[in-house]
Write a protein that holds these residues in place. Structure first.
Motif: not given
Length: 338
Positions: A45-55, A294-297
């Motif tokens: 969840g931390l990796i996926g959502n952080t990538l979405v925010v950074v993107t 963690c599935l949302n991204p």
């Protein structure tokens, strides 16, 4: 038979009997399994959502209503993911971080529940407008970015308002073993009865049933429109829509049905063995519900070709930055040696 009080829904005994309330204790194996599951949810969840925010911040930018909604969904999920280790720690150990941190912990969970679900409902509405009402909405979508930001602001304020009862009645108090417990607590019987019904009812109504109804209506219309369309991308779009709805139902329906049954039985006398089974089921289904963050991204962001390209660019940039950092560190060390 005796009234059961547990840490899951408020340490308050409404029974007039003199019997001691029984407490729910987790099996060590169950605790171990949940710890591993929640750790995986936290990491992914931390990796996926952080990538979405950074993107969205550095690469893609928010250009459409869906972009704005998905960015806010990622932020809401990040708030929950960061708080998840503390939530699990509170459930399994003595709380030693103070009253303010206790309230912030409950606030993070509630704000994610309300804002995240309502934002996902907004995503489904926006997709409905873009696909089903494409011709009618063509002229109005030029102002969509401003509207979406206003809608997101209203949702965040509304979600914060719904967390007020949780903030007011979440307290740090001594548990049955003289340990510090961070849970909802009440001084009056009438207040306990009201909030015990109000909080889970709001969670189920606003945090599940309303978004679920909106998603089913919108995605059903989208599926009908896609089935009529003659497009090479039709089957892929149908699979994505189907996956979004099915994952939402699998993650949240079991927990909300269990929570509904639990709420309906709050003021009835029931046996400790029955309560033990019920809270074990609630705990298991709650872990499944946590999985959705963690599935949302994957469901909403990574399925897009452009988003995947931005993700690859992030990986390239991280690799180049790390190589440059290692090279500079190596050069500095050689200079010092010389």
């Amino acid at each position: 038979m005796t009234t059961v009080t547990t840490s899951d829904y408020y340490e308050f005994n409404t029974s007039d009997t003199d019997e001691e309330p029984c407490t729910w204790t987790q099996n060590p194996t169950e605790v171990l399994v949940q710890t591993y599951i929640h750790s995986l949810i936290f990491v992914f969840g931390l990796i996926g959502n952080t990538l979405v925010v950074v993107t969205y911040v550095f690469y893609k930018r928010t250009k459409t209503m869906t972009d704005v909604y998905l960015f806010n969904v990622a932020v809401a999920d990040l708030i929950f993911v960061v708080a998840l280790p503390f939530i699990i720690y509170n459930e399994q150990n003595d709380w030693s971080m103070g009253s303010a941190a206790c309230k912030i912990l409950r606030f993070c969970y509630s704000i994610n529940l309300y804002s995240g679900m309502l934002l996902l409902a907004c995503v489904s509405i926006d997709r409905y407008i873009a696909i089903v009402q494409a011709r009618r909405s063509f002229g109005t979508r030029s102002r969509a970015l401003l509207y979406s930001r206003i809608i997101c602001s209203v949702i965040w304020v509304f979600a914060m308002a719904l967390t007020v009862p949780t903030l007011i009645y979440t307290k740090l108090f001594s548990g049955p073993n003289d340990d510090s417990v961070c849970e909802l607590s009440f001084d009056k019987d009438e207040t306990a009865k009201l909030v015990k019904i109000l909080v889970p009812s709001l969670q189920m109504a606003v945090g599940f049933w309303l978004p679920f109804l909106i998603m089913v209506l919108c995605y059903s219309s989208i599926l009908v429109t896609l089935l009529r369309a003659q497009s090479s991308q039709r089957h892929k779009a149908i699979r994505v829509v189907f996956a979004v709805v099915v994952v939402f139902i699998i993650c949240h329906l079991p927990y909300n049905l269990a929570l509904l049954q639990h709420t309906l039985s709050l003021f009835k006398e029931r046996s400790c063995d029955t309560e033990q089974v019920k809270f074990t089921v609630l705990s298991m289904f709650r872990s499944v519900a946590y999985l959705h963050c963690c599935l949302n991204p994957v469901l909403y962001a990574f399925v897009g070709v452009k988003f995947r390209n931005h993700f690859r660019q992030i990986m390239v940039d991280v690799w180049c930055f790390s190589k440059r950092y290692i090279y500079n560190a190596h050069s500095s060390r050689n200079t010092v040696d010389t």
